[in-house]
Design a protein around this motif. Structure first.
Motif, PDB file in Angstrom:
ATOM      1  N   SER A   1      10.906   5.366   7.290  1.00 42.67           N
ATOM      2  CA  SER A   1      12.287   4.875   7.231  1.00 42.67           C
ATOM      3  C   SER A   1      12.771   4.664   5.802  1.00 42.67           C
ATOM      4  O   SER A   1      13.507   3.727   5.513  1.00 42.67           O
ATOM      5  N   GLY A   2      12.349   5.535   4.897  1.00 43.28           N
ATOM      6  CA  GLY A   2      12.780   5.455   3.517  1.00 43.28           C
ATOM      7  C   GLY A   2      11.875   4.647   2.606  1.00 43.28           C
ATOM      8  O   GLY A   2      11.933   4.778   1.387  1.00 43.28           O
ATOM      9  N   PHE A   3      11.043   3.815   3.181  1.00 44.23           N
ATOM     10  CA  PHE A   3      10.091   3.054   2.375  1.00 44.23           C
ATOM     11  C   PHE A   3       8.845   3.897   2.138  1.00 44.23           C
ATOM     12  O   PHE A   3       8.319   4.524   3.067  1.00 44.23           O
ATOM     13  N   VAL A   4       8.384   3.922   0.910  1.00 41.47           N
ATOM     14  CA  VAL A   4       7.180   4.657   0.540  1.00 41.47           C
ATOM     15  C   VAL A   4       6.149   3.635   0.091  1.00 41.47           C
ATOM     16  O   VAL A   4       6.398   2.867  -0.851  1.00 41.47           O
ATOM     17  N   PHE A   5       5.022   3.613   0.780  1.00 43.06           N
ATOM     18  CA  PHE A   5       3.944   2.668   0.510  1.00 43.06           C
ATOM     19  C   PHE A   5       2.793   3.420  -0.139  1.00 43.06           C
ATOM     20  O   PHE A   5       2.149   4.254   0.523  1.00 43.06           O
ATOM     21  N   HIS A  51     -15.698   1.416  -9.415  1.00 44.66           N
ATOM     22  CA  HIS A  51     -15.981   2.351 -10.510  1.00 44.66           C
ATOM     23  C   HIS A  51     -15.863   1.724 -11.901  1.00 44.66           C
ATOM     24  O   HIS A  51     -15.752   2.434 -12.895  1.00 44.66           O
ATOM     25  N   GLY A  52     -15.816   0.395 -11.977  1.00 46.47           N
ATOM     26  CA  GLY A  52     -15.754  -0.273 -13.271  1.00 46.47           C
ATOM     27  C   GLY A  52     -14.383  -0.311 -13.908  1.00 46.47           C
ATOM     28  O   GLY A  52     -14.250  -0.686 -15.079  1.00 46.47           O
ATOM     29  N   PHE A  53     -13.344   0.058 -13.173  1.00 44.60           N
ATOM     30  CA  PHE A  53     -12.003   0.025 -13.738  1.00 44.60           C
ATOM     31  C   PHE A  53     -11.479  -1.402 -13.834  1.00 44.60           C
ATOM     32  O   PHE A  53     -11.968  -2.306 -13.154  1.00 44.60           O
ATOM     33  N   ALA A  54     -10.445  -1.588 -14.666  1.00 44.99           N
ATOM     34  CA  ALA A  54      -9.889  -2.916 -14.907  1.00 44.99           C
ATOM     35  C   ALA A  54      -8.511  -3.108 -14.278  1.00 44.99           C
ATOM     36  O   ALA A  54      -7.953  -4.189 -14.351  1.00 44.99           O
ATOM     37  N   ILE A  55      -7.952  -2.056 -13.651  1.00 39.48           N
ATOM     38  CA  ILE A  55      -6.608  -2.157 -13.073  1.00 39.48           C
ATOM     39  C   ILE A  55      -6.495  -1.278 -11.826  1.00 39.48           C
ATOM     40  O   ILE A  55      -7.040  -0.173 -11.777  1.00 39.48           O
ATOM     41  N   GLU A  56      -5.820  -1.812 -10.813  1.00 40.15           N
ATOM     42  CA  GLU A  56      -5.480  -1.060  -9.600  1.00 40.15           C
ATOM     43  C   GLU A  56      -4.061  -1.459  -9.223  1.00 40.15           C
ATOM     44  O   GLU A  56      -3.712  -2.641  -9.289  1.00 40.15           O
ATOM     45  N   LEU A  57      -3.237  -0.486  -8.860  1.00 41.03           N
ATOM     46  CA  LEU A  57      -1.855  -0.757  -8.489  1.00 41.03           C
ATOM     47  C   LEU A  57      -1.584  -0.357  -7.046  1.00 41.03           C
ATOM     48  O   LEU A  57      -2.088   0.657  -6.568  1.00 41.03           O
ATOM     49  N   GLN A  58      -0.763  -1.148  -6.402  1.00 39.68           N
ATOM     50  CA  GLN A  58      -0.227  -0.836  -5.081  1.00 39.68           C
ATOM     51  C   GLN A  58       1.290  -0.960  -5.213  1.00 39.68           C
ATOM     52  O   GLN A  58       1.787  -1.958  -5.754  1.00 39.68           O
ATOM     53  N   VAL A  59       2.028   0.045  -4.764  1.00 38.76           N
ATOM     54  CA  VAL A  59       3.462   0.136  -5.035  1.00 38.76           C
ATOM     55  C   VAL A  59       4.231   0.412  -3.737  1.00 38.76           C
ATOM     56  O   VAL A  59       3.764   1.167  -2.878  1.00 38.76           O
ATOM     57  N   VAL A  60       5.424  -0.184  -3.648  1.00 36.47           N
ATOM     58  CA  VAL A  60       6.347   0.097  -2.547  1.00 36.47           C
ATOM     59  C   VAL A  60       7.672   0.531  -3.170  1.00 36.47           C
ATOM     60  O   VAL A  60       8.181  -0.118  -4.087  1.00 36.47           O
ATOM     61  N   ALA A  61       8.211   1.645  -2.674  1.00 38.41           N
ATOM     62  CA  ALA A  61       9.505   2.139  -3.139  1.00 38.41           C
ATOM     63  C   ALA A  61      10.406   2.363  -1.931  1.00 38.41           C
ATOM     64  O   ALA A  61       9.927   2.507  -0.805  1.00 38.41           O
ATOM     65  N   VAL A  85       5.606  -4.121  -6.807  1.00 35.39           N
ATOM     66  CA  VAL A  85       4.335  -3.675  -7.375  1.00 35.39           C
ATOM     67  C   VAL A  85       3.338  -4.827  -7.280  1.00 35.39           C
ATOM     68  O   VAL A  85       3.666  -5.968  -7.630  1.00 35.39           O
ATOM     69  N   THR A  86       2.139  -4.517  -6.825  1.00 34.08           N
ATOM     70  CA  THR A  86       1.037  -5.475  -6.879  1.00 34.08           C
ATOM     71  C   THR A  86      -0.019  -4.886  -7.793  1.00 34.08           C
ATOM     72  O   THR A  86      -0.458  -3.747  -7.587  1.00 34.08           O
TER      73      THR A  86
END
Length: 129
Positions: A23-27, A111-121, A73-74
């Motif tokens: 419905s137009g939202f992109v998760f 994997h030892g990373f320091a950042i992860e993003l979750q986005v809604v548009a 954005v989380t």
């Protein structure tokens, strides 16, 4: 529901889509910097943040949107000392656009990373792909 996929961003390593449009939202699923592009042992936090922002942008573009369409954005971030570095890279990516945002400090990421993003548009119908 539509599954969003692009070869411009790394394929998921598990049983999930890069993103889903409804419905137009992109998760966007939680995204880490691409391991084949960035080695967390070598690249600093800003490089990791830039890499994951670039990847998210590619997925949003595959759905027909831009960062101006992002509503939320989380950010999951190892080390609260990286907060100002994240703000610097994030504000360059988004410019004047200021979507809702949450930063969640975490002790570790895969994997030892320091950042992860979750986005809604939200992408208007005339631009959805």
């Amino acid at each position: 529901m539509k599954i969003i996929r692009t070869t411009e961003s790394p394929a998921p390593l598990g049983h999930y889509a890069q993103a889903v449009e409804q419905s137009g939202f992109v998760f966007l699923s939680g995204m880490l910097p691409a391991r084949d592009l960035i080695d967390p042992a070598i690249h600093d936090f800003k490089a990791q943040a830039q890499a994951v922002l670039d990847q998210c942008q590619k997925v949003i573009e595959a759905a027909g949107g831009t960062y101006a369409d992002v509503v939320q954005v989380t950010a999951y971030m190892v080390g609260v000392e990286n907060w100002s570095a994240f703000n610097e890279v994030y504000s360059r990516a988004f410019g004047a656009h200021t979507p809702a945002r949450a930063i969640v400090p975490v002790p570790a990421l895969h994997h030892g990373f320091a950042i992860e993003l979750q986005v809604v548009a939200f992408i208007p119908e005339e631009r959805r792909r």
